[in-house]
Design a protein around this motif. Structure first.
Motif, PDB file in Angstrom:
ATOM      1  N   LYS A 196      10.674   7.524   0.970  1.00  0.00           N
ATOM      2  CA  LYS A 196       9.776   8.337   0.159  1.00  0.00           C
ATOM      3  C   LYS A 196      10.200   9.782   0.285  1.00  0.00           C
ATOM      4  CE  LYS A 196       5.623   9.693   1.412  1.00  0.00           C
ATOM      5  NZ  LYS A 196       4.189   9.747   1.794  1.00  0.00           N
ATOM      6  N   MET A 197      10.191  10.526  -0.835  1.00  0.00           N
ATOM      7  CA  MET A 197      10.574  11.930  -0.782  1.00  0.00           C
ATOM      8  C   MET A 197       9.687  12.765  -1.688  1.00  0.00           C
ATOM      9  SD  MET A 197      14.133  12.135  -3.026  1.00  0.00           S
ATOM     10  CE  MET A 197      14.074  13.939  -3.132  1.00  0.00           C
ATOM     11  N   VAL A 231       8.118  10.534  -4.774  1.00  0.00           N
ATOM     12  CA  VAL A 231       8.667   9.306  -5.334  1.00  0.00           C
ATOM     13  C   VAL A 231       8.985   8.381  -4.178  1.00  0.00           C
ATOM     14  CG1 VAL A 231      10.614   8.276  -6.579  1.00  0.00           C
ATOM     15  CG2 VAL A 231       9.615  10.410  -7.397  1.00  0.00           C
ATOM     16  N   VAL A 232       8.703   7.084  -4.367  1.00  0.00           N
ATOM     17  CA  VAL A 232       8.995   6.096  -3.346  1.00  0.00           C
ATOM     18  C   VAL A 232       9.954   5.067  -3.920  1.00  0.00           C
ATOM     19  CG1 VAL A 232       7.023   4.631  -3.942  1.00  0.00           C
ATOM     20  CG2 VAL A 232       7.974   4.528  -1.640  1.00  0.00           C
ATOM     21  N   ALA A 233      10.863   4.556  -3.084  1.00  0.00           N
ATOM     22  CA  ALA A 233      11.797   3.501  -3.471  1.00  0.00           C
ATOM     23  C   ALA A 233      11.415   2.213  -2.760  1.00  0.00           C
ATOM     24  CB  ALA A 233      13.227   3.895  -3.125  1.00  0.00           C
ATOM     25  N   LEU A 234      11.303   1.126  -3.522  1.00  0.00           N
ATOM     26  CA  LEU A 234      10.953  -0.184  -2.972  1.00  0.00           C
ATOM     27  C   LEU A 234      12.106  -1.159  -3.199  1.00  0.00           C
ATOM     28  CD1 LEU A 234       7.332  -0.463  -4.415  1.00  0.00           C
ATOM     29  CD2 LEU A 234       7.943   0.125  -2.083  1.00  0.00           C
ATOM     30  N   HIS A 235      12.422  -1.933  -2.165  1.00  0.00           N
ATOM     31  CA  HIS A 235      13.442  -2.972  -2.265  1.00  0.00           C
ATOM     32  C   HIS A 235      12.772  -4.248  -2.760  1.00  0.00           C
ATOM     33  CE1 HIS A 235      16.376  -5.965  -0.424  1.00  0.00           C
ATOM     34  NE2 HIS A 235      17.110  -5.224  -1.239  1.00  0.00           N
ATOM     35  N   LEU A 236      13.134  -4.695  -3.971  1.00  0.00           N
ATOM     36  CA  LEU A 236      12.418  -5.808  -4.579  1.00  0.00           C
ATOM     37  C   LEU A 236      12.599  -7.141  -3.850  1.00  0.00           C
ATOM     38  CD1 LEU A 236      12.815  -4.968  -8.365  1.00  0.00           C
ATOM     39  CD2 LEU A 236      10.696  -5.129  -7.078  1.00  0.00           C
ATOM     40  N   PRO A 281       0.829  -1.205   0.000  1.00  0.00           N
ATOM     41  CA  PRO A 281       0.000   0.000   0.000  1.00  0.00           C
ATOM     42  C   PRO A 281       0.865   1.256   0.000  1.00  0.00           C
ATOM     43  CG  PRO A 281      -0.001  -1.028   2.171  1.00  0.00           C
ATOM     44  CD  PRO A 281       0.736  -1.960   1.266  1.00  0.00           C
ATOM     45  N   LEU A 282       0.452   2.252  -0.809  1.00  0.00           N
ATOM     46  CA  LEU A 282       1.205   3.492  -0.934  1.00  0.00           C
ATOM     47  C   LEU A 282       0.247   4.673  -0.893  1.00  0.00           C
ATOM     48  CD1 LEU A 282       3.640   2.468  -3.821  1.00  0.00           C
ATOM     49  CD2 LEU A 282       4.205   2.638  -1.395  1.00  0.00           C
TER      50      LEU A 282
END
Length: 348
Positions: free
Chosen positions: A186-187, A173-178, A146-147
């Protein structure tokens, strides 16, 4: 069988028939099509790439927006966001070959460079779904993340460890670790974050701001913006010029396409004289011709990249979005070009 159980089973197995049919067509007897997704008309328009004439239009799903080639190069995926399914086309001719139901709200889709992960941005559901991909016939849901509102576009690091997702309704923008499917950070970046692009060697993440007139270069390792590049009103999407240095940016409200130098992080020039709403772009293998969808004009345009002039316009369906043809220039700048060459249908 209950519906939930059926959809789970479908997500694990239903790719198999589509893959099995993929090798049946012969490239030698077919004509290459430009494939255009008319998202507002729930249809696909096929254009003869050589003559620029519409050859066929047919209904697909409820709202097809984005598309991409399967890693083996043998089928093209068309994501039907409202219909909750993936559709499969012959990537050369555009012939319809099958569907996979039970993929919820796939607005934007992508495979990680190592081909182990399939990611779907669920724009209406405000989440990202991450699937394990076996390189053959199956997708297996790993996690629903969820975002914040309107997860839109995505970009991957070359090592397939991180996927970045723009949150268009949250200006972030959000960064996800796969490997672990967890949120790294998130920034906030700017108004209505949309298209994302990784520069060579994963140096910077470029973020198009549809709510502004610029692209922002982000040092994603330190989570800070380092440069604002003014391009045009409603900067939206990217396409590589396949020279490992320049990237194109479509500006929806300026009706221009900007050329940005990824080394100096400066705009080089603008392509003017376009139709309303330039959006997705595709570049011919010889880098001579740029095809562009014009979302607000119900048209597709052909730009001569030698003269930077719009030389032809083709009428298509309502709100044309995604566009693809098989004999194209390499798409990404942060991946080895050898990994991006298309595989001919029927080839090994």
């Amino acid at each position: 069988m209950h519906r939930r159980q059926f959809l789970k089973t479908a997500a694990l197995t239903a790719l198999t028939p589509a893959f099995m049919r993929a090798g049946s067509a012969s490239a030698a007897t077919t004509t290459e099509s430009v494939i255009v997704l008319d998202s507002g008309a729930a249809s696909i328009t096929l254009i003869d790439k050589a003559t620029h004439r519409v050859t066929r239009s047919f209904p697909v799903g409820k709202e097809p927006h984005h598309l991409m080639l399967l890693p083996n190069g043998k089928q093209l995926i068309v994501a039907d966001a409202v219909g909750g399914e993936l559709n499969f086309l012959n990537p050369i001719t555009g012939t319809y070959e099958g569907r996979l139901p039970g993929i919820e709200d796939p607005y934007q889709i992508g495979f990680s460079p190592d081909r182990k992960w399939f990611v779907a941005n669920c724009l209406r559901l405000n989440r990202v779904d991450i699937y394990r991909y076996d390189g053959g016939h199956k997708l297996q849901l790993a996690k629903r993340v969820p975002l914040d509102t309107i997860p839109s576009h995505m970009a991957f690091t070359a090592d397939s460890q991180t996927v970045f997702v723009s949150l268009q309704g949250s200006d972030a923008v959000v960064a996800l670790h796969l490997p672990t499917q967890r949120v790294l950070w998130k920034m906030k970046v700017g108004k209505a974050t949309a298209g994302l692009w990784m520069t060579p060697r994963d140096e910077h993440l470029l973020v198009a701001l549809t709510g502004e007139d610029a692209v922002v270069a982000v040092d994603w390792r330190r989570q800070r913006s380092v440069k604002r590049i003014v391009t045009g009103r409603a900067a939206h999407n990217f396409r590589s010029l396949a020279d490992h240095r320049h990237v194109l940016v479509s500006n929806r409200l300026s009706n221009t396409i900007s050329v940005v130098d990824m080394q100096t992080l400066r705009k080089v020039e603008d392509i003017h004289g376009l139709r309303p709403g330039p959006d997705d772009m595709e570049l011919s293998a010889d880098r001579r011709w740029l095809w562009t969808t014009f979302r607000f004009a119900r048209e597709v345009g052909l730009i001569d990249m030698r003269t930077r002039k719009l030389v032809d316009v083709i009428r298509v369906g309502r709100s044309p979005h995604g566009i693809y043809f098989h004999d194209r220039a390499p798409f990404y700048d942060n991946l080895p070009y050898a990994e991006q060459r298309p595989v001919r249908v029927g080839a090994a």
